[in-house]
Design an enzyme around this catalytic site. Structure first.
Site, PDB file in Angstrom:
ATOM      1  CG  HIS A 121      -1.916   1.097   0.742  1.00 14.58           C
ATOM      2  ND1 HIS A 121      -2.909   1.129  -0.266  1.00 14.58           N
ATOM      3  CD2 HIS A 121      -2.010   2.420   1.168  1.00 14.58           C
ATOM      4  CE1 HIS A 121      -3.472   2.184  -0.447  1.00 14.58           C
ATOM      5  NE2 HIS A 121      -2.669   3.426   0.479  1.00 14.58           N
ATOM      6  NE  ARG A 166      -6.120  -7.399 -10.417  1.00 18.06           N
ATOM      7  CZ  ARG A 166      -5.434  -6.831  -9.658  1.00 18.06           C
ATOM      8  NH1 ARG A 166      -5.683  -6.739  -8.332  1.00 18.06           N
ATOM      9  NH2 ARG A 166      -4.144  -6.078  -9.613  1.00 18.06           N
ATOM     10  CG  HIS A 183      -4.719   1.359 -15.916  1.00 16.94           C
ATOM     11  ND1 HIS A 183      -4.924  -0.139 -15.432  1.00 16.94           N
ATOM     12  CD2 HIS A 183      -3.770   1.146 -17.114  1.00 16.94           C
ATOM     13  CE1 HIS A 183      -4.294  -0.676 -16.056  1.00 16.94           C
ATOM     14  NE2 HIS A 183      -3.337  -0.053 -16.877  1.00 16.94           N
ATOM     15  CG  HIS A 191      -8.525   1.878  -7.979  1.00 16.74           C
ATOM     16  ND1 HIS A 191      -8.925   3.037  -7.644  1.00 16.74           N
ATOM     17  CD2 HIS A 191      -7.563   1.627  -7.441  1.00 16.74           C
ATOM     18  CE1 HIS A 191      -8.348   3.431  -6.419  1.00 16.74           C
ATOM     19  NE2 HIS A 191      -7.549   2.602  -6.379  1.00 16.74           N
TER      20      HIS A 191
END
Lengths: 160, 40, 548
Positions: free
Chosen positions: C223, C438, C376, C374
């Site tokens: 993160h 994905r 991108h 998201h």
């Protein structure tokens, strides 16, 4: 805050943001309290042969009572076992999912079943299937060259 | 020494639009979660 | 100060950026290949035998774009910003040069298995899938090299502070060094994963590994790495863009406060990438949800301060009314337009982020194409388009040439947005409505639905436009570097002036120790117990598998 001058508009924005975020957290908390939970885990498995701890049951669909099922699912390269589950509409199904090898994902369309399957771990979650139809499930974590053929379906049959 | 500058009204206007978008879009996805049913 | 005083630092920066752009160039090509494959146009045969599969391409796309381009660009850019902001040369240039050599060596080492199809494990390299040991060692060297360069910057800032007692550290240098410090602490997770788990395992010294512990250590870093990517863009938005817009930094103290909050809150949040994982208690997932909501604050603060700073510029340039001042901003300057559009895009990226972070709401979108849409918006647009905007003054500065050509650059920027809109929107919808997975070679998936096709086609169109935009970008960069038009006056790093002089910013916003202590405490509180439990139950029994 000592010595920190904040423009009143900026302060207003931060307070408004805080209220919006607090509202979201409240909504999340209420839903979690009412059964919208993250996939939990059953227990740690021993993956080494002869180790202690519970072993994962053979993949199966087990009926526990009228309209209540447990599905023990094994994700493996590159298939779900079982890959077809037939149940009557109105059933509540609890999925217990593990992996035989690498990381896999498990997502059932039009439900909130969405979890990661790890070797040595069991993911547990539940869904109620009210509407008859086919609910496909896919692997959504890269697991090698055959990742895209890893799928199955839950077939929900109308009660008549 | 405080410099006099115009209030950032345009900024607030933009941020009101932004905040509205946050709430609308978040609620949309939250409603999808609720619609798809409890997991317990 | 004579212009050639920073020659060494600028050469160093140029090497970093050159390598970064080289990586981006290679990584980019797999983007259109992927979206085209999803609509049944399989061009991978054209790359054989060099590229063996969609997934090898996807690994290269992720590693080169998200890990290599970013790390090299950022380290180079922040070296440049620090020395120019302080108007001081690097304290020990050999430290930064050593860091660059380590990073370059790591890159070469990682490139070998990547290109030979011995590391087709995607940029997250989750075990038990196992790549060649060189892959892990190479990536570790890249990270270590970036640490070394970070230390080079600390020595430089420390030396400046010693000779400027009582003065506020100039904002750009402060933000740059804070970014490196945050990255160093953040990357401890991935360092532990590599050194303790993956490298010994891939070398065969240990028979098995623990996939959940590895994954948790990865996301400890995974993160905050997005803030490692984002904060350099924020350094530009706060510290440079207001000047480019004819405005001033609305609040120096709040700009610094935002950065301190990122130091404290970027790291103790990683479990929000593991909401769907077994083996981690829902309580700790909830704690990380709260902290993740916390880390949205400095970005919301940034939205206000940066927009207000630009509003000062828009009004100074004659803008009136509630919104019309936006039109008076310098949109004809591609460095400005790239970053302003990146900012506007981040509105949607940030909203998506809040959704993803909302505990059980994540179940709707986890590991679907929504996530691809998201990142991108956030990485590929907010960060990369900002970096592109920065290079529109930085490459002329480093090469001494004029930008070739401002018109092409303006087109490149808008082409990026025109491509990103359909690409990202369609991916968000495919994930939200249909749960399309994905990381998947969808074109040959037996479950591919007809109803997905219109959105997949839109995504393919967007992806091809993005690729065209990046090709144009490379033409512009090369045209500038090798063009014959020497700049009439050297392009300089824009430095924004603050509305109120930074000397009035309170000292606690320029003091490291208390903030570092809070940072470390919060990490111990949020990660200590869950990690301790994982270590207590560690099960090193998963053997490495090569499933490709």
């Amino acid at each position: 805050m000592n010595g920190l001058r904040v423009d009143p508009y900026e302060r207003g924005w931060m307070i408004a943001s805080g209220i919006i975020l607090a509202f979201f957290l409240l909504a999340v908390g209420v839903s979690a309290y009412h059964g919208f939970t993250l996939p939990g885990h059953d227990e740690r498995l021993e993956t080494s042969p002869g180790g202690g701890g519970a072993r994962f049951p053979e993949p199966a669909v087990v009926q526990r009572g009228p309209g209540r099922y447990d599905v023990y699912m094994r994700a493996q390269i590159w298939a779900f076992v079982p890959n077809e589950i037939k149940i009557p509409a109105g059933s509540t199904v609890t999925f217990h999912v593990t992996s035989a090898d690498v990381l896999h994902g498990f997502l059932i369309e039009r439900t909130n079943i969405n979890l990661m399957a790890l070797p040595g771990q069991v993911s547990k979650t539940t869904a109620r299937f009210d509407t008859p139809g086919e609910y496909r499930f896919f692997c959504h974590e890269y697991c090698g060259l055959g990742h895209q053929i890893m799928w199955g379906k839950v077939i929900v049959e109308s009660r008549s | 020494m405080e410099e006099v500058h115009p209030k950032p009204k345009g900024t607030i206007a933009i941020l009101i639009v932004f905040a509205s978008l946050i709430v609308i879009l978040w609620c949309c996805v939250y409603l999808v979660l609720l619609f798809r049913g409890a997991t317990q | 100060m004579p212009e050639n005083n920073f020659r060494l630092e600028e050469r160093l920066t140029a090497w970093h950026i050159g390598i970064a752009l080289g990586a981006l160039f290679v990584g980019t090509w797999f983007g259109p290949l992927q979206v085209l494959e999803h609509v049944g146009i399989d061009l991978y045969g054209k790359l054989a035998p060099g590229i063996k599969s969609y997934y090898q391409g996807l690994t290269l796309h992720g590693v080169l774009n998200a890990l290599v381009y970013t790390t090299f660009f950022i380290t180079g850019f922040l070296t440049f910003t620090t020395v120019h902001s302080l108007k001081t040369r690097l304290r020990f240039p050999w430290v930064n040069i050593l860091g660059l050599w380590l990073m370059a060596a790591g890159l070469l080492m990682t490139a070998v298995p990547l290109l030979l199809d011995n590391a087709t494990v995607l940029y997250t390299f989750y075990p038990p899938l196992q790549a060649s040991a060189l892959f892990y060692i190479g990536l570790t060297l890249v990270v270590v090299g970036s640490w070394v360069e970070g230390f080079g910057l600390y020595f430089t800032v420390a030396a400046w502070r010693a000779t400027h007692q009582g003065e506020r550290t100039p904002f750009i240098a402060f933000g740059s060094v804070l970014t490196m410090a945050m990255w160093q602490i953040a990357s401890l997770g991935i360092a532990a994963e590599m050194l303790v788990l993956l490298i010994p395992w891939s070398l065969g010294w240990v028979r098995g590994t623990d996939p959940l512990l590895a994954r948790t250590l990865f996301w400890f870093t995974g993160h905050p790495i997005v803030y490692f990517w984002l904060l350099p863009a924020y350094v530009s938005w706060y510290g440079m863009l207001p000047k480019q817009a004819g405005g001033k930094l609305f609040s120096d103290p709040l700009a610094r406060l935002a950065f301190w909050l990122f130091l404290v809150l970027s790291i103790p949040v990683g479990l929000h990438h593991q909401f769907a994982d077994p083996g981690i208690s829902p309580t700790w997932k909830a704690v990380h949800t709260l902290l993740t909501y916390g880390v949205t604050f400095p970005s919301l603060l940034t939205a206000f301060t940066v927009i207000a700073s630009l509003e000062l510029g828009g009004r100074a340039r004659g803008g009136k009314g509630l919104f019309a001042w936006v039109c008076k901003l310098p949109w004809q300057d591609p460095s400005f337009s790239a970053q302003a559009l990146a900012m506007a895009t981040f509105a949607f990226g940030g909203i998506g982020g809040i959704i993803n972070a909302s505990y059980n709401v994540d179940l709707v979108v986890h590991n679907t194409l929504w996530i691809v849409g998201h990142f991108h918006l956030t990485l590929a647009t907010t960060v990369v388009l900002s970096f592109i905007g920065i290079t529109y003054w930085l490459v002329p500065k480093l090469s001494g040439k004029e930008l070739w050509s401002a018109r092409a650059a303006r087109i490149q920027v808008w082409l990026w947005i025109v491509g990103m809109l359909p690409f990202s929107a369609s991916h968000h919808l495919l994930g939200l409505r249909y749960g399309v997975p994905r990381r998947t070679m969808l074109g040959t998936a037996p479950y591919l639905s007809l109803e997905w096709n219109p959105l997949l086609l839109l995504a393919a169109l967007g992806g091809v436009l993005l690729w065209a935009s990046l090709l144009l970008y490379f033409v512009i960069v090369l045209g500038t570097m090798f063009g014959s038009r020497k700049a009439a006056q050297t392009s300089e790093m824009p430095v924004a002036e603050a509305l109120v002089d930074p000397s009035e910013t309170p000292a606690w916003l320029d003091t490291w120790t208390p903030w570092l202590i809070v940072t470390i405490l919060l990490i111990l509180l949020s990660y200590g117990p869950p990690l301790a439990e994982l270590v207590r139950n560690v099960d090193l029994s998963s053997p490495g598998l090569r499933a490709w």
